[in-house]
Scaffold this active site. Structure first.
Site, PDB file in Angstrom:
ATOM      1  N   CYS A   2       0.834  -1.205   0.000  1.00 57.62           N
ATOM      2  CA  CYS A   2       0.000   0.000   0.000  1.00 57.62           C
ATOM      3  C   CYS A   2       0.865   1.250   0.000  1.00 57.62           C
ATOM      4  O   CYS A   2       1.746   1.405   0.850  1.00 57.62           O
ATOM      5  CB  CYS A   2      -0.911   0.006   1.229  1.00 57.62           C
ATOM      6  SG  CYS A   2      -1.791   1.561   1.497  1.00 57.62           S
ATOM      7  N   CYS A  58       0.503   3.371   3.434  1.00 59.72           N
ATOM      8  CA  CYS A  58       0.921   2.874   4.742  1.00 59.72           C
ATOM      9  C   CYS A  58       2.260   3.503   5.161  1.00 59.72           C
ATOM     10  O   CYS A  58       3.093   3.873   4.323  1.00 59.72           O
ATOM     11  CB  CYS A  58       1.056   1.354   4.716  1.00 59.72           C
ATOM     12  SG  CYS A  58      -0.513   0.472   4.952  1.00 59.72           S
ATOM     13  N   HIS A  60      -4.050   0.347   8.218  1.00 58.96           N
ATOM     14  CA  HIS A  60      -4.609   0.098   6.895  1.00 58.96           C
ATOM     15  C   HIS A  60      -6.043  -0.423   6.981  1.00 58.96           C
ATOM     16  O   HIS A  60      -6.806  -0.320   6.019  1.00 58.96           O
ATOM     17  CB  HIS A  60      -3.716  -0.929   6.180  1.00 58.96           C
ATOM     18  CG  HIS A  60      -4.084  -1.200   4.759  1.00 58.96           C
ATOM     19  ND1 HIS A  60      -3.794  -0.322   3.730  1.00 58.96           N
ATOM     20  CD2 HIS A  60      -4.718  -2.254   4.179  1.00 58.96           C
ATOM     21  CE1 HIS A  60      -4.220  -0.834   2.588  1.00 58.96           C
ATOM     22  NE2 HIS A  60      -4.791  -1.987   2.826  1.00 58.96           N
ATOM     23  N   ASN A  81     -13.834   9.861  -0.182  1.00 55.76           N
ATOM     24  CA  ASN A  81     -14.539   8.823  -0.917  1.00 55.76           C
ATOM     25  C   ASN A  81     -14.247   7.500  -0.226  1.00 55.76           C
ATOM     26  O   ASN A  81     -13.085   7.089  -0.139  1.00 55.76           O
ATOM     27  CB  ASN A  81     -14.069   8.751  -2.372  1.00 55.76           C
ATOM     28  CG  ASN A  81     -14.473   9.965  -3.172  1.00 55.76           C
ATOM     29  OD1 ASN A  81     -15.536  10.528  -2.956  1.00 55.76           O
ATOM     30  ND2 ASN A  81     -13.625  10.377  -4.091  1.00 55.76           N
ATOM     31  N   SER A 119      -9.568   4.741  -4.892  1.00 56.15           N
ATOM     32  CA  SER A 119      -8.530   3.981  -5.577  1.00 56.15           C
ATOM     33  C   SER A 119      -7.594   3.245  -4.625  1.00 56.15           C
ATOM     34  O   SER A 119      -6.775   2.442  -5.079  1.00 56.15           O
ATOM     35  CB  SER A 119      -7.709   4.919  -6.476  1.00 56.15           C
ATOM     36  OG  SER A 119      -7.093   5.936  -5.703  1.00 56.15           O
ATOM     37  N   HIS A 163      -6.757   2.041   1.927  1.00 55.07           N
ATOM     38  CA  HIS A 163      -6.256   2.637   3.169  1.00 55.07           C
ATOM     39  C   HIS A 163      -7.102   3.877   3.480  1.00 55.07           C
ATOM     40  O   HIS A 163      -7.175   4.790   2.656  1.00 55.07           O
ATOM     41  CB  HIS A 163      -4.788   3.028   3.016  1.00 55.07           C
ATOM     42  CG  HIS A 163      -4.127   3.409   4.303  1.00 55.07           C
ATOM     43  ND1 HIS A 163      -3.064   2.727   4.841  1.00 55.07           N
ATOM     44  CD2 HIS A 163      -4.388   4.418   5.180  1.00 55.07           C
ATOM     45  CE1 HIS A 163      -2.690   3.300   5.974  1.00 55.07           C
ATOM     46  NE2 HIS A 163      -3.495   4.336   6.198  1.00 55.07           N
ATOM     47  N   HIS A 168      -8.528   7.249   3.937  1.00 58.87           N
ATOM     48  CA  HIS A 168      -7.923   8.560   3.716  1.00 58.87           C
ATOM     49  C   HIS A 168      -8.952   9.509   3.117  1.00 58.87           C
ATOM     50  O   HIS A 168      -9.999   9.095   2.623  1.00 58.87           O
ATOM     51  CB  HIS A 168      -6.726   8.450   2.766  1.00 58.87           C
ATOM     52  CG  HIS A 168      -7.100   8.085   1.356  1.00 58.87           C
ATOM     53  ND1 HIS A 168      -7.428   6.806   0.981  1.00 58.87           N
ATOM     54  CD2 HIS A 168      -7.208   8.845   0.217  1.00 58.87           C
ATOM     55  CE1 HIS A 168      -7.722   6.774  -0.313  1.00 58.87           C
ATOM     56  NE2 HIS A 168      -7.600   8.002  -0.796  1.00 58.87           N
ATOM     57  N   GLN A 197      -9.228  13.673   1.082  1.00 55.56           N
ATOM     58  CA  GLN A 197      -8.486  14.545   0.189  1.00 55.56           C
ATOM     59  C   GLN A 197      -8.857  16.012   0.429  1.00 55.56           C
ATOM     60  O   GLN A 197      -9.903  16.307   1.016  1.00 55.56           O
ATOM     61  CB  GLN A 197      -8.762  14.199  -1.275  1.00 55.56           C
ATOM     62  CG  GLN A 197      -8.312  12.809  -1.687  1.00 55.56           C
ATOM     63  CD  GLN A 197      -8.479  12.590  -3.178  1.00 55.56           C
ATOM     64  OE1 GLN A 197      -7.939  13.332  -3.997  1.00 55.56           O
ATOM     65  NE2 GLN A 197      -9.227  11.553  -3.537  1.00 55.56           N
TER      66      GLN A 197
END
Length: 354
Positions: free
Chosen positions: A52, A55, A115, A155, A163, A166, A168, A170
């Site tokens: 990943c 990570c 993760h 998202n 995509s 993990h 996250h 934006q």
């Protein structure tokens, strides 16, 4: 002739934040479903994935190495949709073909080094650290003279275009104010000029009086299904106090913000006992140097699942060509979410197996 009933008869609802309408067709919820079904997300991810690129300690696609971070981690998006050094320029042909250069910044916020932990599986203090990062990013990017709007979002789930699994979010910060925040600015300004009050503060008062679309609340925040919700289990997170952006929240309010995010996302996961996909984001004042007293910070959650973990709502046909449409009513959606437990289904399953 039967009298008009919101719970039974087709009708339109007005969204005062955007000035747009949507169609509600509650009778259609009874129709048989033969459409696409998505595979439920039952994946069990490891706490650390050596492949990943988000990570801690791993190498990203551009060759940069992530630090051994232990909390949140923020970095410039390696594949940002906006770049700060885009050359200025415009194109106009015949008054109909128009384009203009757009510059900006894209950043990625890793919520945790884990993760395998999504927001509903994180602790409230850990989510509070995410809220603090939102405030830091808004303050630093919004202070730039070339940035007039800062959009913070997440998202969650492959079905929403995520995509990387993990957990996250934006940040896209740009020179102009994009479409939906621009509409919300116009609508809130008009209401504030007419009434001298916040549109969303008055709306929240109405919802608290009616109680039918409230999902959960605490001292400083309320989560509700908006009267004009387009997505099946869409929600709106509102601070009780009028603030224009996340930096203006007090410590107690930030704690409460983290609390309602965790409790709401747990309910989402519990609804169909799956890692519930959604797009979520903060809407807050433009950073164009104006005061914007009309703005009231809020957070939207737009989840696509409709009937189960395998059946989702599609915005197609009429929705693409006319305006949004929904079958189950916002009142029914709020009731379903309100009745769910706030212990994550994974914890419940683990306790039952002991």
């Amino acid at each position: 002739m039967a009298s008009f009933d919101l719970a039974q008869h087709p009708h339109r609802r007005f969204n005062p934040l955007t000035g747009e309408w949507l169609l509600v067709s509650p009778h259609r919820a009874l129709r048989p479903w033969q459409g696409q079904q998505e595979a439920p997300d039952r994946s069990q991810r490891p706490a650390y994935d050596p492949t990943c690129y988000l990570c801690a300690g791993n190498t990203r696609a551009n060759g940069a190495v992530n630090p051994a971070y232990t909390g949140t981690f923020v970095f410039d998006n390696d594949f940002a949709a906006l770049t700060p050094d885009a050359p200025a320029g415009t194109v106009e042909v015949g008054g109909l073909l128009r384009a203009e250069a757009e510059s900006g910044v894209g950043r990625v916020i890793c919520f945790s080094p884990r993760h395998d932990l999504t927001l509903p599986e994180m602790s409230t203090p850990d989510i509070r650290r995410v809220v603090d990062v939102w405030a830091e990013e808004f303050a630093s990017l919004g202070a730039r003279p070339d940035i007039n709007y800062v959009q913070i979002f997440e998202n969650k789930g492959a079905v929403m275009g995520c995509s990387n699994p993990h957990p996250h979010g934006q940040v896209w910060a740009q020179r102009t104010v994009p479409g939906d925040p621009a509409k919300e600015t116009v609508q809130q300004q008009a209401y504030f000029q007419q009434h001298g009050r916040s549109l969303l503060a008055d709306y929240l008062e109405l919802e608290l009086n009616e109680q039918v679309r409230i999902v959960l609340e605490n001292e400083h925040f309320v989560v509700l299904v908006p009267f004009w919700a387009a997505w099946p289990f869409e929600t709106l997170v509102l601070p009780r106090r009028v603030v224009q952006d996340v930096t203006q929240l007090t410590d107690a309010e930030r704690d409460n913000f983290a609390d309602v995010i965790r409790r709401l996302t747990i309910r989402y996961d519990n609804l169909f006992q799956t890692s519930f996909p959604y797009s979520a984001g903060l809407h807050q004042r433009p950073t164009d140097g104006q005061q914007h007293p009309e703005w009231h910070l809020h957070m939207h959650f737009f989840p696509p699942l409709l009937r189960s973990a395998t059946v989702r709502k599609f915005m197609v046909g009429y929705e693409l060509l006319a305006n949004p449409q929904r079958d189950i009513t916002p009142e029914y959606a709020a009731q379903r979410l309100r009745e769910l437990p706030e212990v994550h289904y994974k914890q419940t399953t683990a306790q039952e197996e002991v």
